[in-house]
Design an enzyme around this catalytic site. Sequence first.
Site, PDB file in Angstrom:
ATOM      1  N   TYR A 313       6.710   8.745  58.295  1.00  0.00           N
ATOM      2  CA  TYR A 313       7.848   9.501  57.762  1.00  0.00           C
ATOM      3  C   TYR A 313       8.552   8.648  56.709  1.00  0.00           C
ATOM      4  O   TYR A 313       8.932   7.516  56.949  1.00  0.00           O
ATOM      5  CB  TYR A 313       8.790   9.825  58.917  1.00  0.00           C
ATOM      6  CG  TYR A 313       9.872  10.857  58.659  1.00  0.00           C
ATOM      7  CD1 TYR A 313      10.189  11.312  57.375  1.00  0.00           C
ATOM      8  CD2 TYR A 313      10.595  11.395  59.718  1.00  0.00           C
ATOM      9  CE1 TYR A 313      11.177  12.249  57.174  1.00  0.00           C
ATOM     10  CE2 TYR A 313      11.595  12.336  59.526  1.00  0.00           C
ATOM     11  CZ  TYR A 313      11.883  12.755  58.255  1.00  0.00           C
ATOM     12  OH  TYR A 313      12.886  13.698  58.047  1.00  0.00           O
ATOM     13  N   CYS A 314       8.715   9.203  55.503  1.00  0.00           N
ATOM     14  CA  CYS A 314       9.457   8.553  54.418  1.00  0.00           C
ATOM     15  C   CYS A 314       8.877   7.169  54.117  1.00  0.00           C
ATOM     16  O   CYS A 314       7.699   7.045  53.830  1.00  0.00           O
ATOM     17  CB  CYS A 314      10.938   8.498  54.778  1.00  0.00           C
ATOM     18  SG  CYS A 314      12.043   7.960  53.443  1.00  0.00           S
TER      19      CYS A 314
END
Length: 580
Positions: A313-314
Amino acid sequence: MSMAETTTPPIPDLEDLQHWTWVLGRAQQMMLEHGLDMMEHAAPPFGTLLDPAAAVKATTDFWSDTMKLWQRFLDPQNAQPFEETPEQARDKRFKAPQWREEPVFDFLRQSYLVIADHMLRGVDGLEGMDPRQKDQVRFATRGFLDAMSPTNFPATNPEVLEKIVETKGESLLKGLSNMLGDLAKGQMTQTAEGAYELGRNLAMTPGKVVKRTPLYELIQYAPAEGAKQVYATPLLIFPPWINRFYILDLNPEKSFIRWAVEQGLTVFVVSWKSADATMKDIVWDDFVEGGQIDAIDTVRDLLGVEAVHAIGYCVAGTTLAATLAVLHARGQAEKVRSATFFTAQVDFSEAGELGMFVDDDQLAMIRSLGGEGFLDGRYMAATFNLLRGRDLIWNYVTNNYLMGKDYAPFDLLHWNSDVTNLPARWHMSYLTDLYRDNKLVQPGALAIGGTPLDLAKVATPTYVQAGREDHIAPAQSVWKITQYFRGPLKFVLAGSGHIAGVVNPPSAQKYQYWTNSEKVESLTEFFAGAKETKGSWWPDWIGWLDALDAARVPAKGARIPGKGKLKPLEDAPGSYVRMR
């Protein structure tokens, strides 16, 4: 004194209105004069920033719109109606009916919107300026305009005036108390204090911490109640270390982790340690080798499986791309059966507004803040708040400082305020090597443990999710990952942004997502031929995962936290997530 007299607030008189118009008009004039001065004294190419003819036209258009504004105020029956743009019509700052029903405040609203529109158009009209510099000017101008909104001042906000009269001034005292409290803690409050507690009404999915290192805790979640079988290949989630992992486990209704468990996956999550002085020498190699690869090998060994499904994530997705490149270069690609990227970037050439915070001055300031070996998480929180200052800063100034309102409980904003410290050395390297110099997509420009990185060698089956309205990792930037990996890849564009676009459970029946099975070369082409599906993209993802590997095994033994060779250290969500 009648009730009407006690609830009718004092409103600006004509002299106040004239002064307000003069202030904003003078701001517009100063912008134009500054541009003309730059044009006169600067050398090419900056000497062509502002064309005199364009400046004259801009000034003429501005005062023409201002005259129309006054005509609407003084002679509304015969004046042209104010035509709002769709964005202006959606502006939540002016949703109270007083802003349209009371002529004085309607005038203030219209004058502000007219001047804001002209100032932003003036920036867009600058020619000969480097695109990065132009973005910085536009960002600064937008920030100035958000700060100058009449909603931010007691004398020009009808709701604030009414609240002052209604409470006999006590709302101002309550607001002052709120503001002083925030100043004392060095962080803006966004939600009710004490409303949430980890393990009580946040991060509630049952699990155990099965490993702890100086960098991370590994949490294994229990199979769903009554589950007889689970997918043979487990799921390992890498959340961003700039935030707490429980964004994926806010509550049972919103939890991606709980939902994944209910689909039959054996779920593991890495909970990163909030940095302190002991982590002053941590670099990217540590997050790849000692973080992601170590966790992958730990899960493989614990369950006796060859591979994991990995989610990044990210920034953890950016790191997952590097991890995949390392594994491919070392002949160990089979350790990751599939890779899923939530709003993650690998090519930072169009990284959006965050890229404006990596010029030399900003980097020097960040370097000075990390003197003890770590960067205080409140700095990053303030940076992200600035990207959406209207919603995440000025909204609270108006409601909680000026009007003295109590803070409402909101789990997402509690998470947003739960800041994490960052290793200073690694954070600087991340900003310079990736955001500024874009080295990750340059074959061999970066190495991990002596292994050069080349994303073009990655052939792992990949699922890429982007948010259409993402202001942190813009969809156009996330799309670029499709231009580097050479394995089978599915791109999904989700409605909403960096958080809501990801945390969108099927039960909510919100937003939508777009898919396109055709081979396309750009995000524009993808969207033009895309199929829109209402609701959450989560079912599409689990369908994609099942098609890759549908094998199941009994939900027993090491599949139950603590029943394998790694004994539980404590219940989820663990200790690292509570460290500040």
